[in-house]
Design an enzyme around this catalytic site. Structure first.
Site, PDB file in Angstrom:
ATOM      1  N   LYS A  25      42.831  48.418  30.306  1.00 13.39           N
ATOM      2  CA  LYS A  25      42.172  47.584  30.459  1.00 13.39           C
ATOM      3  C   LYS A  25      41.331  47.374  31.732  1.00 13.39           C
ATOM      4  O   LYS A  25      41.012  46.437  32.393  1.00 13.39           O
ATOM      5  CB  LYS A  25      43.041  46.276  30.611  1.00 13.39           C
ATOM      6  CG  LYS A  25      43.904  46.093  29.481  1.00 13.39           C
ATOM      7  CD  LYS A  25      44.803  44.664  29.606  1.00 13.39           C
ATOM      8  CE  LYS A  25      45.980  44.499  28.576  1.00 13.39           C
ATOM      9  NZ  LYS A  25      46.690  43.360  29.034  1.00 13.39           N
ATOM     10  N   ARG A  42      40.211  33.336  40.503  1.00 15.00           N
ATOM     11  CA  ARG A  42      41.626  33.319  40.785  1.00 15.00           C
ATOM     12  C   ARG A  42      42.123  34.568  41.833  1.00 15.00           C
ATOM     13  O   ARG A  42      43.319  34.453  42.207  1.00 15.00           O
ATOM     14  CB  ARG A  42      42.507  33.035  39.696  1.00 15.00           C
ATOM     15  CG  ARG A  42      42.346  31.885  38.850  1.00 15.00           C
ATOM     16  CD  ARG A  42      43.129  31.599  37.859  1.00 15.00           C
ATOM     17  NE  ARG A  42      44.534  31.560  37.877  1.00 15.00           N
ATOM     18  CZ  ARG A  42      45.559  31.607  36.971  1.00 15.00           C
ATOM     19  NH1 ARG A  42      45.088  31.209  35.816  1.00 15.00           N
ATOM     20  NH2 ARG A  42      46.870  31.718  37.145  1.00 15.00           N
ATOM     21  N   PRO A  93      40.970  39.267  29.976  1.00 10.63           N
ATOM     22  CA  PRO A  93      40.288  40.190  29.146  1.00 10.63           C
ATOM     23  C   PRO A  93      41.330  41.311  28.805  1.00 10.63           C
ATOM     24  O   PRO A  93      41.922  42.079  29.474  1.00 10.63           O
ATOM     25  CB  PRO A  93      39.234  40.925  30.203  1.00 10.63           C
ATOM     26  CG  PRO A  93      39.084  39.979  31.578  1.00 10.63           C
ATOM     27  CD  PRO A  93      40.497  39.229  31.403  1.00 10.63           C
ATOM     28  N   GLU A  94      41.121  41.681  27.544  1.00 13.31           N
ATOM     29  CA  GLU A  94      41.927  42.721  26.813  1.00 13.31           C
ATOM     30  C   GLU A  94      40.823  43.830  26.578  1.00 13.31           C
ATOM     31  O   GLU A  94      39.786  43.800  26.798  1.00 13.31           O
ATOM     32  CB  GLU A  94      42.476  42.194  25.695  1.00 13.31           C
ATOM     33  CG  GLU A  94      43.625  41.060  26.051  1.00 13.31           C
ATOM     34  CD  GLU A  94      44.126  40.543  24.874  1.00 13.31           C
ATOM     35  OE1 GLU A  94      44.751  41.222  23.944  1.00 13.31           O
ATOM     36  OE2 GLU A  94      44.442  39.249  24.730  1.00 13.31           O
ATOM     37  N   ARG A 109      55.656  34.302  26.714  1.00 19.52           N
ATOM     38  CA  ARG A 109      54.327  34.014  26.535  1.00 19.52           C
ATOM     39  C   ARG A 109      54.315  33.591  24.816  1.00 19.52           C
ATOM     40  O   ARG A 109      55.136  33.734  24.139  1.00 19.52           O
ATOM     41  CB  ARG A 109      53.650  35.553  26.450  1.00 19.52           C
ATOM     42  CG  ARG A 109      53.858  36.105  27.717  1.00 19.52           C
ATOM     43  CD  ARG A 109      52.987  36.862  28.341  1.00 19.52           C
ATOM     44  NE  ARG A 109      51.835  36.555  28.391  1.00 19.52           N
ATOM     45  CZ  ARG A 109      50.580  37.294  28.198  1.00 19.52           C
ATOM     46  NH1 ARG A 109      50.741  38.602  28.359  1.00 19.52           N
ATOM     47  NH2 ARG A 109      49.242  36.778  28.157  1.00 19.52           N
TER      48      ARG A 109
END
Ligand SMILES: [Zn+2]
Length: 272
Positions: free
Chosen positions: A56, A115, A2-3, A262
């Site tokens: 965030k 996770r 999530p950003e 990335r």
């Protein structure tokens, strides 16, 4: 992961459900989480004063226990798969993968996380609440401020946009989307930018984030909002995860490159 838009969505949805409710208790169910969060301070009886995003992280503000006392913040970083779910007391079954619970009168906020990379932290001092970088959705984020931050940087723009000590809240999806909207190559550096480039980058940052917030964020793999629903911005992505497909702006082909380990998605046809 999530950003900014996804975290903003979660905070906005959670706020009306929980603000004004009193804390009944806190349970940290995952021992790994307990290490990071430290001992739970006295929270019983405090009322939820607000829920908002800082960078965030989702911040749940708990009002003072006694008149004139200090507020307390619970900061939740969702990382890859964390979720904050609101459940009314009537249907209050423990959700799967629950790692912590903030029990309120009338319901609970559950922190679930497949996770287990997310974190929670108790913050006691208001100066520790705000992130180090500028929040691009605040009035402090101006083109002049962006220019002052970026102009001396020799880092590729894409990598620079991910630095939380510069701009708080951007991640891999929106960094690629912002650069495409600004028509800037992810390989450019801050030192190469003209004032007009910085203005486009500033406008694109705001615009992409505003639209993503309006769409309740982007759903990739695990993201869900506080009602367990996904966002819809994935239908509007211009470049992210679209390698080999056609650019809707110039009909060129979108490419994937790797920067700082990335993926970066961009269109060499219209980003220079
Ligand atoms: Zn293009």
């Amino acid at each position: 992961m999530p950003e900014l838009p996804e975290v903003e969505t979660i905070a906005r949805q959670l706020a009306p459900a929980v603000v004004g409710r009193r804390v009944v208790g806190v349970s940290v169910l995952d021992p790994r989480l307990r290490e990071g969060a430290g001992p739970t301070p006295g929270v019983r009886g405090r009322a939820v004063a607000g829920v908002r995003r800082a960078g965030k992280r989702v911040l749940i503000e708990l009002g003072p226990r006694t008149r004139g006392g200090d507020p307390l913040w619970l900061a939740v970083h969702l990382r890859m798969t964390g979720r904050l779910l609101w459940r009314e007391a009537s249907g209050d079954r423990r959700p799967e993968r629950a790692r912590a619970r903030l029990a309120l009168d009338g319901g609970s906020v559950w922190f679930t996380d497949t996770r287990r990379l997310g974190t929670i932290e108790w913050i006691r001092r208001s100066e520790d609440v705000e992130p180090e970088g500028i929040d691009p959705m605040t009035a402090a984020f101006t083109a002049a401020r962006l220019r002052a931050l970026v102009e001396g940087s020799r880092e590729p723009l894409k990598t620079w946009l991910l630095r939380q000590d510069r701009l708080a809240g951007l991640g891999n999806i929106y960094a690629s989307e912002i650069l495409h909207r600004a028509r800037l190559s992810p390989l450019r550096t801050g030192t190469s930018l003209e004032p007009s480039d910085v203005r486009r980058l500033h406008r694109a940052t705001r615009r992409v984030l505003e639209r993503a917030i309006r769409a309740s964020g982007t759903t990739f793999s695990d993201y869900r909002d506080s009602r367990g629903e996904g966002g819809s911005y994935q239908n509007r992505l211009a470049v992210y995860d679209r390698a080999g497909r056609t650019c809707r702006r110039c009909r060129g082909t979108i490419e994937r490159i790797v920067q700082g380990q990335r993926s970066t998605y961009w269109c060499p046809g219209c980003q220079a």
